[in-house]
Design a protein around this motif. Structure first.
Motif: not given
Length: 287
Positions: A39-41, A119-126, A231-232
């Motif tokens: 993650x960039x930020x 969808x991105x939030x679900x994919x990156x929930x961890x 970022x998402x």
């Protein structure tokens, strides 16, 4: 024996300066390293948290930093800047510039970005949950719950096409009254320490899907989740400047209350801060 009692925040910072840089548990360290690498930020291994302005991750030029430490070991995770006045002005300018075109973007196009974000939030929930666990100390289950409660609002905004419908009322034979819902402009969101994912997700999708642009100030004590979410949003297709993220304490809050480009402020937090933001913001004509 007499032991003096230091203020809670001061004592945390003193401990953080003497803690080893990498003293996380064997279970936590791989998660921290992955956050820093992917993650960039944000950082979870002692690096700096960035400002997000005009679609760019910007290293602050400030001389004042806030240490964020792992609550269980006092290991330094990241250093958060007190965003400078010049950097804040850049964020406000970026949001105002983006609003000129974003307000004209179709509701369906804005809705599509929120669908992508969901969808991105679900994919990156961890990743989001791991950041919350490291910085704030929630259990993994509670951290996922923090995100889930924010996701519920994201899903609600997907139905914005019907919410934004106008109205027409025939008030007499030759007179009609129309109601149109139009964007306000640049808005701001000030998020608290206790829900680092939920509150940004209450405000980001609601602001942008209605055609506004947003300046987000996450808590300076646990900004990692908000930086991952930003970022998402970028990956979901949100144009540069529609969402900007700044950091800091009272000075940044006051800048939000005072800046003429900001038309409305959302705040979740303590009563004392809320009264200050309400009084200072309304004196400057903000909702």
């Amino acid at each position: 024996m007499y032991v003096s009692a230091l203020p809670r925040r001061l004592s945390a910072r003193v401990l953080s300066t003497s803690a080893p840089r990498f003293a996380l548990s064997p279970a936590a360290l791989p998660k921290a390293e992955r956050i820093s690498a992917e993650w960039k930020g944000t950082s979870a291994t002692g690096g700096t948290t960035k400002n997000f302005v005009g679609g760019e991750w910007m290293e602050s030029k400030t001389s004042e930093w806030i240490d964020v430490v792992d609550p269980s070991t006092q290991t330094l995770l990241t250093r958060v800047p007190h965003t400078t006045s010049g950097e804040f002005a850049q964020a406000a300018d970026a949001a105002a510039h983006a609003f000129k075109t974003w307000q004209k973007t179709s509701v369906l196009s804005r809705q599509r970005i929120v669908l992508n974000l969901q969808q991105l939030l679900r994919d990156n929930a961890d990743a989001i949950a791991n950041s919350i666990v490291l910085e704030q100390g929630k259990t993994v289950a509670d951290a996922h719950g923090d995100l889930l409660r924010g996701l519920q609002v994201v899903e609600t905004t997907i139905g914005i096409t019907s919410t934004l419908m106008g109205e027409k009322i025939e008030v007499s034979k030759d007179m009609d009254t129309y109601v149109r819902k139009i964007p306000l402009g640049v808005c701001a969101s000030i998020a608290p320490f206790n829900f680092p994912a939920m509150i940004p997700l209450w405000t980001i999708p609601m602001a942008v899907v209605t055609g506004n642009t947003l300046i987000l100030k996450p808590s300076e004590r646990d900004p990692g989740a908000a930086m991952i979410i930003a970022e998402l949003c970028q990956r979901a297709g949100l144009p540069p400047g529609v969402l900007n993220v700044v950091h800091g304490g009272v000075n940044t809050v006051n800048a939000i209350c005072d800046h003429p480009e900001i038309k409305a402020i959302s705040f979740v937090g303590g009563d004392r801060a809320g009264k200050h933001i309400y009084e200072r913001g309304t004196q400057n004509g903000k909702r």
